[in-house]
Design an enzyme around this catalytic site. Structure first.
Site, mmCIF file in Angstrom:
data_model
loop_
_atom_site.group_PDB
_atom_site.id
_atom_site.type_symbol
_atom_site.label_atom_id
_atom_site.label_comp_id
_atom_site.label_asym_id
_atom_site.label_seq_id
_atom_site.Cartn_x
_atom_site.Cartn_y
_atom_site.Cartn_z
ATOM 1 N N HIS A 156 53.064 75.365 66.230
ATOM 2 C CA HIS A 156 52.335 74.203 65.672
ATOM 3 C C HIS A 156 53.100 72.904 65.890
ATOM 4 O O HIS A 156 52.964 71.965 65.128
ATOM 5 C CB HIS A 156 52.064 74.385 64.166
ATOM 6 C CG HIS A 156 51.540 75.742 63.808
ATOM 7 N ND1 HIS A 156 50.191 76.041 63.799
ATOM 8 C CD2 HIS A 156 52.190 76.889 63.475
ATOM 9 C CE1 HIS A 156 50.038 77.313 63.460
ATOM 10 N NE2 HIS A 156 51.225 77.854 63.270
ATOM 11 N N SER A 277 57.802 50.142 83.841
ATOM 12 C CA SER A 277 56.610 49.401 83.436
ATOM 13 C C SER A 277 56.694 48.010 84.041
ATOM 14 O O SER A 277 57.783 47.473 84.213
ATOM 15 C CB SER A 277 56.567 49.323 81.917
ATOM 16 O OG SER A 277 55.810 48.197 81.511
ATOM 17 N N GLU A 290 52.710 63.364 83.978
ATOM 18 C CA GLU A 290 51.391 62.966 83.468
ATOM 19 C C GLU A 290 50.317 63.165 84.534
ATOM 20 O O GLU A 290 49.203 63.602 84.244
ATOM 21 C CB GLU A 290 51.414 61.499 83.018
ATOM 22 C CG GLU A 290 52.226 61.305 81.744
ATOM 23 C CD GLU A 290 52.535 59.835 81.456
ATOM 24 O OE1 GLU A 290 51.678 58.980 81.707
ATOM 25 O OE2 GLU A 290 53.647 59.565 80.992
#
Ligand code: ARG
Length: 458
Positions: A156, A277, A290
């Site tokens: 979890h 970035s 990703e």
């Protein structure tokens, strides 16, 4: 230009229809398979005396020049051709004349395309398997170095029990081993030759399908000609295997992204496999992971496209089936890229064991071991569980951890506690005493590594 199939029809199709109908944009990548298949076909026709030996020689030599010229760039694929099969046959006939027109005896594009696709995909499958093995090699290398690197195992996404980084990595290695098995298993059914099924109903010529299959490295021939030309199970199976593989890479990606975050900081990806970035100077983004995670969705889409395209098709060939190629090619290209990226990314990762250990110490992940300690001293597990839970609660309210909880306090909860409790809940002890097969102990990990090494022939 009128089509080769002009006859019943004028062959003068509308330009729009031509473009819509054409598959050369994507099937030209099978030119080698198409040419090699045609060479074997010509040799078989001649062995069976369906065409003369001279014609077969002309055809085979002509095909070889086409192959050479395509490879050297002297011949470029004509984007106006209908598909790769038509293109090769047209160039052949232009080069060698009438003999070229005999090549298509006792075959059809329906069995030809099925043949080319099986040949193309069996090579691609093997390439994917090789790339999985390359990834496994870097995983094994990393796992070998981290059999004692303690980290929290989660359920979890809550800290659960102590494991090692090697244990976590080897879970992915096991998934990749199953991927290898699935791909190799699919390859068995893929490597059956459909050529000689012809359009759908075989042929009146005395062909030798076994000879042709053998020349092309197939294990057997398809036994029903309708099935031979209509079956795309081998594409669906490969795509399913790729989809599962992508799902594994996607789960791995998710963890890599989490582990790279400031919140975890278990690993740091190399600059070579991260991006910055354009606005936030502090950023080091795990774009590669990703993208792999993102591309898994695209591959599932390919699988759905293929399944949906096939589900309502009557036997035998229907033009819908031309749609098989873009889906399977996209999936193959995508998974190969993702595997290469993964190998580079994992091969250059920096592991931060101190942070893993800190996280492991902060989450009471040895609470089960504390309970097991009492069980070993004679308490039933449920009672031991309850006592351990109360101790954890006390630790939390007093900002302590099990390792710093005083012995007197332990003994207030149960007289069974003795000094050796600290040794029992030491994280390395917790890992090493999990001796069950498949567990995180060093011995178990070494067995897991050996298993994968053998499976992947590393
Ligand atoms: N380009 C076609 C395909 O990819 C080849 C088979 C064409 N056969 C036919 N009967 N039109 O499926």
């Amino acid at each position: 230009m009128a089509k080769m199939w002009a006859g019943r029809n004028s062959g003068e199709t509308d330009k729009l229809a031509d473009d819509f109908n054409s598959s050369i944009r994507f099937d030209s990548r099978m030119y080698q398979q198409d040419i090699k298949g045609s060479m074997a076909h010509a040799a078989m026709l001649s062995a069976q005396k369906i065409i003369s030996a001279e014609d077969a020689e002309k055809i085979i030599d002509g095909l070889q020049t086409i192959l050479d010229d395509l490879q050297s760039g002297a011949l470029v694929i004509d984007e106006n051709a209908e598909d790769i099969h038509m293109f090769v046959e047209e160039v052949l006939t232009a080069r060698i004349g009438d003999a070229g027109k005999k090549l298509h005896t006792a075959r059809s594009r329906n069995d030809q395309v099925a043949l080319d696709l099986r040949m193309y995909l069996r090579d691609e499958t093997q390439e994917i398997e090789t790339k999985i093995k390359e990834l496994l090699a870097v995983i094994l290398d990393l796992a070998g170095k981290h059999t004692e690197t303690i980290m929290p195992g989660y359920t979890h996404l809550q800290r659960a029990q102590p494991i090692t980084f090697a244990h976590h990595l080897m879970a992915y290695a096991m998934m990749l081993c199953r991927d290898l098995d699935r791909l190799a298993d699919g390859r068995k059914r893929m490597n059956i030759s459909p050529i000689g099924s012809c359009a759908l109903a075989g042929t009146t010529y005395d062909t030798d399908r076994y000879l042709e299959a053998e020349k092309l490295g197939f294990d057997d021939i398809t036994l029903n000609s309708l099935d031979g030309v209509s079956d795309r199970d081998f594409c669906v199976e490969l795509l399913s295997a790729i989809a599962i593989l992508m799902m594994h890479l996607s789960r791995f990606s998710e963890e890599i992204i989490l582990w790279s975050s400031w919140e975890f900081k278990f690993i740091e990806l190399s600059s070579e496999f991260t991006t910055g970035s354009s606005i936030m100077p502090q950023k080091k983004n795990s774009d590669m992971a990703e993208l792999v995670r993102g591309k898994s969705g695209r591959v599932y889409g390919d699988l759905m496209a293929l399944l949906t395209m096939l589900k309502g098709l009557p036997l035998a060939y229907n033009k819908d089936m031309q749609e098989d190629k873009e889906a399977i090619f996209d999936a193959v290209d995508t998974v190969k890229m993702c595997l290469d990226i993964f190998t580079g990314m994992i091969g250059s990762v920096q592991v931060l064991p101190e942070n893993m250990k800190k996280a492991a110490q902060g989450g009471f992940i040895n609470a089960t071991d504390l309970a097991d300690y009492l069980v070993r001293k004679g308490l039933p597990f449920r009672d031991a569980y309850k006592i351990s839970g109360q101790i954890v609660g006390d630790c939390i309210s007093r900002q302590l951890v099990l390792e710093t909880y005083p012995l007197e306090d332990y003994q207030k909860h149960s007289p069974l506690f003795e000094k050796d409790v600290y040794q029992a809940i030491d994280l390395l002890t917790c890992v090493e005493t999990r001796i069950s097969a498949g567990g995180p102990s060093k011995d178990s990990l070494q067995k897991q590594i050996a298993f994968v090494r053998e499976k992947a022939q590393l």
